[in-house]
Design a protein around this motif. Structure first.
Motif, mmCIF file in Angstrom:
data_model
loop_
_atom_site.group_PDB
_atom_site.id
_atom_site.type_symbol
_atom_site.label_atom_id
_atom_site.label_comp_id
_atom_site.label_asym_id
_atom_site.label_seq_id
_atom_site.Cartn_x
_atom_site.Cartn_y
_atom_site.Cartn_z
ATOM 1 N N ARG A 97 29.564 29.368 68.351
ATOM 2 C CA ARG A 97 28.680 30.191 69.167
ATOM 3 C C ARG A 97 29.489 31.333 69.762
ATOM 4 O O ARG A 97 30.556 31.110 70.320
ATOM 5 N N VAL A 98 28.975 32.543 69.633
ATOM 6 C CA VAL A 98 29.687 33.711 70.142
ATOM 7 C C VAL A 98 28.724 34.585 70.930
ATOM 8 O O VAL A 98 27.643 34.921 70.428
ATOM 9 N N SER A 99 29.135 34.961 72.136
ATOM 10 C CA SER A 99 28.319 35.828 72.985
ATOM 11 C C SER A 99 29.079 37.107 73.295
ATOM 12 O O SER A 99 30.313 37.142 73.248
ATOM 13 N N SER A 100 28.354 38.157 73.618
ATOM 14 C CA SER A 100 29.006 39.391 74.067
ATOM 15 C C SER A 100 29.759 39.084 75.351
ATOM 16 O O SER A 100 29.334 38.263 76.167
ATOM 17 N N GLY A 101 30.883 39.749 75.528
ATOM 18 C CA GLY A 101 31.712 39.509 76.707
ATOM 19 C C GLY A 101 32.773 38.459 76.478
ATOM 20 O O GLY A 101 33.696 38.331 77.289
ATOM 21 N N MET A 115 23.040 35.906 71.423
ATOM 22 C CA MET A 115 24.102 34.991 70.995
ATOM 23 C C MET A 115 24.036 34.787 69.480
ATOM 24 O O MET A 115 22.968 34.595 68.914
ATOM 25 N N LEU A 116 25.194 34.827 68.838
ATOM 26 C CA LEU A 116 25.308 34.544 67.418
ATOM 27 C C LEU A 116 25.726 33.083 67.260
ATOM 28 O O LEU A 116 26.675 32.627 67.897
ATOM 29 N N GLU A 117 25.019 32.360 66.407
ATOM 30 C CA GLU A 117 25.333 30.949 66.186
ATOM 31 C C GLU A 117 25.497 30.665 64.701
ATOM 32 O O GLU A 117 24.673 31.077 63.889
ATOM 33 N N LEU A 118 26.573 29.977 64.378
ATOM 34 C CA LEU A 118 26.806 29.490 63.025
ATOM 35 C C LEU A 118 26.601 27.987 63.049
ATOM 36 O O LEU A 118 27.238 27.274 63.832
ATOM 37 N N TRP A 135 20.550 34.542 65.261
ATOM 38 C CA TRP A 135 20.778 35.578 66.267
ATOM 39 C C TRP A 135 19.679 35.453 67.308
ATOM 40 O O TRP A 135 18.504 35.544 66.982
ATOM 41 N N LYS A 136 20.084 35.188 68.553
ATOM 42 C CA LYS A 136 19.133 34.998 69.649
ATOM 43 C C LYS A 136 18.087 33.939 69.286
ATOM 44 O O LYS A 136 16.892 34.091 69.544
ATOM 45 N N GLY A 137 18.549 32.889 68.627
ATOM 46 C CA GLY A 137 17.694 31.762 68.301
ATOM 47 C C GLY A 137 16.907 31.877 67.013
ATOM 48 O O GLY A 137 16.236 30.929 66.608
ATOM 49 N N GLN A 138 16.983 33.028 66.334
ATOM 50 C CA GLN A 138 16.225 33.245 65.107
ATOM 51 C C GLN A 138 17.137 33.182 63.887
ATOM 52 O O GLN A 138 18.150 33.871 63.816
ATOM 53 N N SER A 139 16.769 32.334 62.919
ATOM 54 C CA SER A 139 17.535 32.228 61.687
ATOM 55 C C SER A 139 17.395 33.512 60.874
ATOM 56 O O SER A 139 16.294 34.055 60.733
ATOM 57 N N THR A 163 25.258 48.459 65.207
ATOM 58 C CA THR A 163 25.277 47.025 64.952
ATOM 59 C C THR A 163 25.547 46.259 66.243
ATOM 60 O O THR A 163 26.233 46.744 67.138
ATOM 61 N N ASP A 164 25.008 45.051 66.320
ATOM 62 C CA ASP A 164 25.202 44.204 67.498
ATOM 63 C C ASP A 164 26.402 43.285 67.366
ATOM 64 O O ASP A 164 26.894 42.738 68.355
ATOM 65 N N VAL A 165 26.861 43.078 66.142
ATOM 66 C CA VAL A 165 27.972 42.169 65.863
ATOM 67 C C VAL A 165 29.059 42.916 65.110
ATOM 68 O O VAL A 165 28.781 43.606 64.126
ATOM 69 N N LEU A 166 30.304 42.799 65.559
ATOM 70 C CA LEU A 166 31.451 43.389 64.878
ATOM 71 C C LEU A 166 32.338 42.277 64.353
ATOM 72 O O LEU A 166 32.760 41.392 65.108
ATOM 73 N N LEU A 167 32.642 42.326 63.054
ATOM 74 C CA LEU A 167 33.491 41.339 62.394
ATOM 75 C C LEU A 167 34.709 42.077 61.846
ATOM 76 O O LEU A 167 34.575 42.967 61.007
ATOM 77 N N LEU A 168 35.891 41.702 62.323
ATOM 78 C CA LEU A 168 37.095 42.460 62.006
ATOM 79 C C LEU A 168 38.139 41.580 61.333
ATOM 80 O O LEU A 168 38.501 40.515 61.853
#
Length: 215
Positions: free
Chosen positions: A25-29, A1-4, A62-66, A147-152
């Motif tokens: 918070r953004v998760s795959s799917g 999970m990506l968290e801002l 990302w996955k709880g890690q800053s 990459t695990d995250v795509l920003l478009l």
């Protein structure tokens, strides 16, 4: 999970922050669509999340890690508006190989299959592809980076309506196993897209769909 978490960002060219306490918070799917007027800070948000710009306050985890900015640049693949204008390779193969010391033909074909370009000629010049194919090739380039995250940023900009739906269907498929965030100033173009919807206004995010309001 990506968290801002409480992101604040103020470019040197502005008197006020363009991002003020962004939380997301953004998760795959579950792809996310962020809409906003031109100048609302959408591109700035992508730049901060990807590590291309530095926040004045807050964290990206990302996955709880800053993560540091350098770590975010490895984590995220970014497609700015009209990515095909930045192609450097003389052929599809060359474009996919840029930045890779060793790259197998099988890996290239796998990425091209994922974006629906399995039949494209690797020797063909990128500029000879159709608009939709060029946008798909730009996505394949990011997939090659693993990459695990795509920003478009405006991924359907300039595309004919008949091609736009195909690209949105592709993004839906990519979001199954990647975190995917799209920013746009034309949310109506994404009416049929299944996603969380947010609006960026006055530097803050506001939920536009029931899913988006769920933690």
């Amino acid at each position: 999970m990506l968290e801002l978490n409480d992101l604040q960002y103020q470019p040197a060219t502005t008197e006020q922050p363009v991002l003020k306490g962004i939380n997301l918070r953004v998760s795959s799917g579950r792809p996310v669509l962020i809409s906003g007027a031109s100048g609302s800070g959408k591109t700035s948000l992508i730049e901060v999340v990807s590590g291309l710009a530095g926040e004045q306050r807050g964290t990206v985890t990302w996955k709880g890690q800053s993560l540091t900015r350098r770590q975010r640049r490895w984590l995220c693949g970014v497609l700015f508006q009209f990515p095909e204008r930045h192609f450097l390779g003389l052929s599809v193969s060359q474009e996919l190989k840029l930045g890779h010391r060793r790259l197998s033909t099988d890996a290239m074909h796998q990425a091209l299959r994922r974006v629906g370009l399995s039949n494209v000629d690797l020797k063909q010049a990128p500029e000879r592809l159709s608009g939709g194919q060029q946008r798909r090739l730009a996505l394949a380039v990011q997939l090659m980076r693993q990459t695990d995250v795509l920003l478009l940023d405006e991924p359907t900009a300039g595309l004919d309506w008949s091609v736009r739906d195909d690209v949105l269907e592709l993004l839906q498929d990519l979001a199954r196993d990647k975190v995917l965030i799209v920013v746009t100033h034309e949310p109506d173009l994404f009416q049929r897209w299944e996603c969380e919807q947010w609006k960026l206004q006055a530097g803050q995010l506001r939920a536009l769909s029931p899913l988006a309001a769920v933690d």
